[in-house]
Design a protein around this motif. Structure first.
Motif, short mmCIF file in Angstrom:
data_model
loop_
_atom_site.label_atom_id
_atom_site.label_comp_id
_atom_site.label_asym_id
_atom_site.label_seq_id
_atom_site.Cartn_x
_atom_site.Cartn_y
_atom_site.Cartn_z
N PHE A 115 -3.04 -10.32 10.60
CA PHE A 115 -2.22 -9.84 9.78
C PHE A 115 -2.51 -8.98 8.44
N LEU A 116 -1.82 -7.93 8.15
CA LEU A 116 -2.44 -7.12 7.08
C LEU A 116 -1.79 -7.59 5.62
N PRO A 117 -2.30 -7.55 4.67
CA PRO A 117 -1.88 -7.94 3.47
C PRO A 117 -0.42 -7.43 3.09
N ARG A 118 0.44 -8.07 2.33
CA ARG A 118 1.87 -7.95 2.47
C ARG A 118 1.98 -6.46 1.44
N LYS A 119 1.44 -6.55 0.34
CA LYS A 119 1.51 -5.57 -0.65
C LYS A 119 1.04 -4.13 -0.35
#
Length: 294
Positions: A146-150
């Motif tokens: 998963f990529l960072p949310r920000k």
């Protein structure tokens, strides 16, 4: 000869079990056997475990405990204690293989440190299934999770692998897919090929293939379901002797495909194995030349 009462208890076994990513009939036969035989079953979601065992027609005879991101650190020592006491501990997550963007790594590392046997029941994997269905190269790939949310952190992470030659595989939440694809366009270029794999092995399975720009437009209105994104690796840097006119032409092609000039220049420079400044100077020179032409 039997051991004395003071003989040490042989350590148990940690079993990592793959579970179906959608269709429960994909469950390997050994999964039912291990669920019935385990002394302890550690499940990411005990309610989902109950539904799975009902679908498989199996009864869990051992103790069932929850093991998820929120209690993973606290529960690991308890499970290691059970293992050292000789128990067979089965670890299952909601879907796919434990440890792959799911709880499990901490327990495996602790078991290995204690010289406890670790084995697995191989099962379905969204990573490999999406990779196989994508139509993109499968000989070399890397899983990025998963990529960072920000937004800023996400773009930075993507730019870190913009020159990665291997095929890239990501997990993403449906409500963030559109933003992620837009960020991929900025980091990788609009024309990079990709595939969005949705609801794999389920009733509404869908694999959408195209350029990142096309996929970003498709996802703009929202996409539902479990998502895996597969992205083509970066093209090989040719180091070829490209004329300034050809560099300008390549930039124009990318701009016409929807890329911003800055990103187009960066992508062309990467493809040609040249500094971005060389391509920028060629574009500026061509622009000035067109102004000077009567």
């Amino acid at each position: 000869m039997t051991g004395s009462p003071d003989s040490p208890q042989p350590a148990g076994t940690l079993v990592l079990a793959g579970t179906p990513i959608g269709d429960t009939s994909d469950a390997p036969p050994r999964l039912a056997q291990e669920l019935a035989a385990a002394d302890v079953v550690a499940a990411e979601d005990t309610r989902r475990l109950k539904r799975l065992t009902q679908a498989l027609g199996v009864h869990v005879n051992g103790r069932v405990v929850s093991y998820f991101e929120g209690n993973e650190a606290a529960r690991t020592p308890e499970l290691v204690e059970a293992l050292t006491a000789g128990s067979r501990v089965l670890l299952v997550t909601d879907a796919g293989m434990p440890s792959v963007s799911d709880p499990g790594y901490r327990l495996v590392a602790a078991a290995v440190e204690q010289d406890i046997r670790v084995t697995a029941v191989p099962g379905p994997s969204a990573v490999l299934t999406a990779l196989a269905l994508s139509g993109l190269p499968v000989d070399r790939f890397c899983f990025e999770g998963f990529l960072p949310r920000k937004a800023g952190e996400r773009l930075s992470r993507l730019k870190d692998v913009a020159d990665e030659r291997r095929t890239l595989v990501y997990f993403e939440a449906p409500h963030r897919l559109d933003d992620t694809l837009v960020a991929m366009v900025e980091a990788f270029g609009a024309s990079r090929r990709a595939a969005v794999c949705r609801e794999l092995t389920k009733t509404y399975e869908e694999v959408k293939r195209g350029s990142l720009k096309e996929l970003a437009e498709w996802a703009a209105d929202g996409v539902r379901g479990e998502i895996t994104v597969v992205v083509e690796g970066a093209p090989e840097k040719s180091g070829e002797d490209v004329t300034p006119a050809e560099l300008v032409r390549r930039v124009q092609v990318r701009e016409e495909a929807g890329e911003r000039r800055k990103e187009a220049i960066a992508a062309v420079a990467a493809d040609a194995g040249l500094p971005k400044r060389n391509v920028f100077d060629a574009v500026v020179a061509a622009k000035n030349a067109s102004r000077d032409t009567p």
